[in-house]
Motif scaffolding. Structure first.
Motif, mmCIF file in Angstrom:
data_model
loop_
_atom_site.group_PDB
_atom_site.id
_atom_site.type_symbol
_atom_site.label_atom_id
_atom_site.label_comp_id
_atom_site.label_asym_id
_atom_site.label_seq_id
_atom_site.Cartn_x
_atom_site.Cartn_y
_atom_site.Cartn_z
ATOM 1 N N THR A 15 29.261 44.158 42.185
ATOM 2 C CA THR A 15 30.543 43.473 42.293
ATOM 3 C C THR A 15 30.649 42.468 41.162
ATOM 4 N N ARG A 21 36.229 38.086 37.119
ATOM 5 C CA ARG A 21 37.426 38.936 37.194
ATOM 6 C C ARG A 21 38.674 38.143 36.788
ATOM 7 N N GLY A 27 41.733 43.462 37.922
ATOM 8 C CA GLY A 27 41.881 43.594 39.360
ATOM 9 C C GLY A 27 41.584 45.020 39.778
ATOM 10 N N PRO A 28 41.969 45.370 41.003
ATOM 11 C CA PRO A 28 41.699 46.714 41.513
ATOM 12 C C PRO A 28 42.226 47.798 40.570
ATOM 13 N N ASN A 29 41.420 48.818 40.388
ATOM 14 C CA ASN A 29 41.724 49.994 39.563
ATOM 15 C C ASN A 29 41.731 49.746 38.062
ATOM 16 N N ASP A 30 41.469 48.525 37.598
ATOM 17 C CA ASP A 30 41.313 48.297 36.165
ATOM 18 C C ASP A 30 39.979 48.891 35.731
#
Length: 98
Positions: A15, A21, A27-30
């Motif tokens: 993580t 981040r 973020g998500p899906n980058d």
């Protein structure tokens, strides 16, 4: 310099800490890339994809415009070339061409 520690999960995933981040603006899906340089230093690089419009002309140009039906036929043929190539190596057995 700040240091952030993260552990690998049992599935060998990691993580990225929230502050990292946020700093990277991801973020998500980058997508990120892990880059190892010649000295062995590992860097984290954010992959930024351009807009579709910015890719115009990147693949070259055609000698003549194609109709929608011609594009569909080419896609259909290419699809079966790939499937046939996959079949050639099915179960590690290579099919011999006549």
């Amino acid at each position: 310099m700040k240091e952030f520690i993260s552990a690998l999960t049992s599935k060998e995933r990691v993580t990225i800490p929230a502050e990292v981040r946020k700093y990277l603006g991801i973020g998500p899906n980058d997508k990120v890339a892990f880059v190892i340089d010649d000295e062995g230093v590992v860097r984290l690089r954010v992959l930024r994809y351009p807009t579709v419009a910015s890719l115009r002309g990147a693949a070259g140009s055609l000698k003549k415009p194609l109709s929608w039906q011609e594009m569909q036929q080419i896609a259909f043929e290419d699809r079966f070339k790939v499937k046939d190539a996959d079949f050639d190596h099915f179960d590690g057995i290579t099919r011999q061409e006549p």
